[in-house]
Design an enzyme around this catalytic site. Structure first.
Site, PDB file in Angstrom:
ATOM      1  N   ARG A   1       6.320 -13.456  14.804  1.00 53.45           N
ATOM      2  CA  ARG A   1       5.942 -13.448  16.929  1.00 53.45           C
ATOM      3  C   ARG A   1       6.604 -14.727  17.023  1.00 53.45           C
ATOM      4  O   ARG A   1       7.148 -14.659  18.349  1.00 53.45           O
ATOM      5  CB  ARG A   1       4.298 -13.430  16.425  1.00 53.45           C
ATOM      6  CG  ARG A   1       3.638 -12.391  16.820  1.00 53.45           C
ATOM      7  CD  ARG A   1       2.350 -12.418  16.609  1.00 53.45           C
ATOM      8  NE  ARG A   1       1.696 -12.955  15.290  1.00 53.45           N
ATOM      9  CZ  ARG A   1       1.132 -13.146  15.486  1.00 53.45           C
ATOM     10  NH1 ARG A   1      -0.111 -12.735  16.272  1.00 53.45           N
ATOM     11  NH2 ARG A   1       0.297 -14.155  14.388  1.00 53.45           N
TER      12      ARG A   1
ATOM     13  N   ILE B   1       3.686 -15.027   1.253  1.00 53.71           N
ATOM     14  CA  ILE B   1       5.001 -13.964   0.639  1.00 53.71           C
ATOM     15  C   ILE B   1       6.101 -14.190   0.612  1.00 53.71           C
ATOM     16  O   ILE B   1       7.087 -13.996  -0.134  1.00 53.71           O
ATOM     17  CB  ILE B   1       3.862 -12.936   0.935  1.00 53.71           C
ATOM     18  CG1 ILE B   1       2.428 -12.872  -0.058  1.00 53.71           C
ATOM     19  CG2 ILE B   1       4.658 -11.964   0.249  1.00 53.71           C
ATOM     20  CD1 ILE B   1       1.358 -11.916   0.269  1.00 53.71           C
TER      21      ILE B   1
ATOM     22  N   LEU C   1       7.209 -13.995   7.465  1.00 50.45           N
ATOM     23  CA  LEU C   1       7.512 -15.348   6.847  1.00 50.45           C
ATOM     24  C   LEU C   1       6.505 -15.798   6.732  1.00 50.45           C
ATOM     25  O   LEU C   1       6.780 -17.495   6.955  1.00 50.45           O
ATOM     26  CB  LEU C   1       8.916 -16.206   7.538  1.00 50.45           C
ATOM     27  CG  LEU C   1       9.693 -16.961   6.575  1.00 50.45           C
ATOM     28  CD1 LEU C   1      10.381 -16.132   5.857  1.00 50.45           C
ATOM     29  CD2 LEU C   1      10.415 -18.763   7.483  1.00 50.45           C
ATOM     30  N   GLY C   2       5.700 -15.413   6.293  1.00 54.80           N
ATOM     31  CA  GLY C   2       3.919 -16.091   5.933  1.00 54.80           C
ATOM     32  C   GLY C   2       4.578 -16.611   4.126  1.00 54.80           C
ATOM     33  O   GLY C   2       5.722 -17.062   4.300  1.00 54.80           O
TER      34      GLY C   2
ATOM     35  N   GLU D   1      -2.574   5.719   1.693  1.00 50.42           N
ATOM     36  CA  GLU D   1      -4.009   5.277   0.958  1.00 50.42           C
ATOM     37  C   GLU D   1      -4.777   6.041   0.960  1.00 50.42           C
ATOM     38  O   GLU D   1      -5.844   6.167   1.812  1.00 50.42           O
ATOM     39  CB  GLU D   1      -3.438   4.710   0.465  1.00 50.42           C
ATOM     40  CG  GLU D   1      -2.204   3.421   0.428  1.00 50.42           C
ATOM     41  CD  GLU D   1      -2.032   1.883   0.467  1.00 50.42           C
ATOM     42  OE1 GLU D   1      -3.967   1.158   0.619  1.00 50.42           O
ATOM     43  OE2 GLU D   1      -1.340   1.435   0.774  1.00 50.42           O
TER      44      GLU D   1
ATOM     45  N   HIS E   1      -0.067   0.706  -4.473  1.00 52.14           N
ATOM     46  CA  HIS E   1      -0.445  -0.801  -4.296  1.00 52.14           C
ATOM     47  C   HIS E   1      -0.841  -1.789  -5.254  1.00 52.14           C
ATOM     48  O   HIS E   1      -1.911  -1.890  -4.841  1.00 52.14           O
ATOM     49  CB  HIS E   1      -1.894  -0.509  -3.217  1.00 52.14           C
ATOM     50  CG  HIS E   1      -2.190  -1.071  -2.009  1.00 52.14           C
ATOM     51  ND1 HIS E   1      -2.704  -1.491  -1.024  1.00 52.14           N
ATOM     52  CD2 HIS E   1      -1.823  -2.700  -2.035  1.00 52.14           C
ATOM     53  CE1 HIS E   1      -2.726  -2.402  -0.113  1.00 52.14           C
ATOM     54  NE2 HIS E   1      -2.876  -3.882  -0.986  1.00 52.14           N
ATOM     55  N   VAL E   2      -0.087  -1.973  -5.682  1.00 48.22           N
ATOM     56  CA  VAL E   2      -0.378  -2.541  -6.564  1.00 48.22           C
ATOM     57  C   VAL E   2       0.227  -4.051  -6.732  1.00 48.22           C
ATOM     58  O   VAL E   2       0.653  -4.678  -7.917  1.00 48.22           O
ATOM     59  CB  VAL E   2      -0.004  -2.367  -8.421  1.00 48.22           C
ATOM     60  CG1 VAL E   2      -0.687  -0.766  -8.871  1.00 48.22           C
ATOM     61  CG2 VAL E   2       1.471  -1.342  -7.949  1.00 48.22           C
ATOM     62  N   GLY E   3       1.232  -4.741  -5.897  1.00 45.26           N
ATOM     63  CA  GLY E   3       1.917  -5.193  -5.680  1.00 45.26           C
ATOM     64  C   GLY E   3       1.265  -7.173  -6.027  1.00 45.26           C
ATOM     65  O   GLY E   3       1.490  -7.884  -6.386  1.00 45.26           O
TER      66      GLY E   3
ATOM     67  N   ARG F   1       1.069  -3.633   4.592  1.00 38.00           N
ATOM     68  CA  ARG F   1       0.132  -2.541   4.599  1.00 38.00           C
ATOM     69  C   ARG F   1       1.470  -1.348   5.135  1.00 38.00           C
ATOM     70  O   ARG F   1       2.197  -1.238   5.750  1.00 38.00           O
ATOM     71  CB  ARG F   1      -0.798  -3.364   5.835  1.00 38.00           C
ATOM     72  CG  ARG F   1      -1.730  -3.310   5.848  1.00 38.00           C
ATOM     73  CD  ARG F   1      -3.006  -3.491   4.415  1.00 38.00           C
ATOM     74  NE  ARG F   1      -3.223  -3.838   4.025  1.00 38.00           N
ATOM     75  CZ  ARG F   1      -3.468  -5.169   2.789  1.00 38.00           C
ATOM     76  NH1 ARG F   1      -2.541  -5.354   1.999  1.00 38.00           N
ATOM     77  NH2 ARG F   1      -4.710  -6.595   2.077  1.00 38.00           N
TER      78      ARG F   1
ATOM     79  N   ASP G   1       4.700  -0.063  -2.087  1.00 36.24           N
ATOM     80  CA  ASP G   1       4.075  -0.121  -2.283  1.00 36.24           C
ATOM     81  C   ASP G   1       2.825   0.084  -1.712  1.00 36.24           C
ATOM     82  O   ASP G   1       1.623   0.184  -2.632  1.00 36.24           O
ATOM     83  CB  ASP G   1       3.840  -2.119  -2.849  1.00 36.24           C
ATOM     84  CG  ASP G   1       2.923  -1.738  -4.037  1.00 36.24           C
ATOM     85  OD1 ASP G   1       2.451  -1.531  -5.086  1.00 36.24           O
ATOM     86  OD2 ASP G   1       1.891  -2.684  -3.311  1.00 36.24           O
TER      87      ASP G   1
END
Length: 310
Positions: free
Chosen positions: A173, A153, A150-151, A259, A277-279, A230, A254
């Site tokens: 955490r 983004i 929950l940062g 990759e 990986h276009v998010g 990631r 994504d």
């Protein structure tokens, strides 16, 4: 005289022109050019522009004796040798906050696509199928959304979930100060509670394979997982097994461990949606990221505090 900047990531023409207006640029967006640039220009480089996936190693930092400023274009910095750079007194900045809305939008696009089975419905429609021959898909609205990380983004994803009248829980955490959302102290407990597990946590060694077989088992046969963080955070082999056996209902990714190559174990499966990986990529997000880099760099070389330090 403009500072010398080593650019290790591809830039579109407009972004590159903006950067070149402020720096003497050494452009090295692939491995071969990177090695040659460091060998040929390492003695003069004062700044580096990279991203979390491309990073910058300790050995490369040691070959840049005048390096004083490193920026990652996005929020992640898992492949940047942070401790080594700090030991040299190098200022480190990120693009935190510049593409949050774009990533959150894409996360929900993936969630809707996999739960409502949009790619398969599109294929079936093109082949002439009508709705009565196709299975019904569940709602997204009104379900339980579990957010791993929950940062910035994650918070924007939560806001979008609220718009879908979802019950929202999260795992970090530690609990997020000021958050009224339900906190779970383990990912496994969060997965057992939710219908949709959306992964938005940073990458790196500390979160490698955080989403493993036990978490997927807890998510269950009606659960879906979406990863916009990631690739290393999700155990690909465990995910392939869970999708193949029906341990979970579906997944949308994504990002993935292989990759830039797509995950071979998932390509033949119909309950997976994949994007490359276009998010965090949109014209608006890239412009904001480059502008943020330039603002940070300008402040640093003027002797001022940077805006988004790592």
């Amino acid at each position: 005289m403009k500072p010398s900047l080593l650019v290790l990531i591809p830039l579109k023409d407009a972004s590159r022109a903006s950067v070149e207006a402020a720096f003497d640029v050494v452009y090295a967006p692939d491995a071969t050019a990177r090695a040659a640039a460091i060998a040929g220009h390492g003695e003069t480089i004062r700044a580096v522009l990279t991203n979390g996936t491309t990073g910058l190693t300790a050995a490369e930092i040691d070959r840049l004796p005048k390096l004083e400023f490193v920026s990652v274009l996005g929020a992640g910095y898992e492949n940047l040798a942070v401790d080594h750079a700090r030991s040299r007194g190098i200022v480190l900045v990120s693009g935190a906050g510049t593409n949050d809305h774009c990533v959150a939008d894409h996360a929900f696009a993936l969630l809707l696509a996999v739960v409502r089975d949009v790619p398969q419905l599109d294929r079936a429609t093109r082949k002439g199928a009508w709705r009565d021959t196709l299975p019904m898909r569940p709602n997204v609205s009104g379900k339980r959304l579990g957010i791993v990380g929950l940062g910035h983004i994650g918070e924007k994803i939560a806001r979008r979930g609220a718009g879908f009248e979802m019950e929202i829980g999260y795992h970090n955490r530690k609990p997020r100060d000021g958050s009224a959302l339900r906190y779970f102290d383990s990912v496994q407990d969060l997965a057992q509670w939710c219908d949709f597990l959306l992964v938005a946590t940073p990458g790196g060694a500390g979160t490698r394979h955080l989403i493993d077989k036990a978490v997927l088992d807890a998510l269950g046969p009606n659960g879906f997982v979406v990863n916009v963080s990631r690739g290393s955070v999700v155990d690909t082999a465990a995910l392939a097994g869970a999708l193949t056996t029906g341990t979970i209902a579906g997944a949308a990714l994504d990002v993935y461990e292989s990759e830039p190559h797509p995950p071979e174990a998932l390509l033949a499966l119909h309950n997976v949606v994949l994007t490359p990986h276009v998010g965090g990529r949109s014209p608006e997000a890239i412009t904001a990221s480059v502008d943020n880099f330039l603002a940070n760099a300008s402040r640093h070389f003027a002797g001022e505090a940077v805006l988004t330090p790592i």
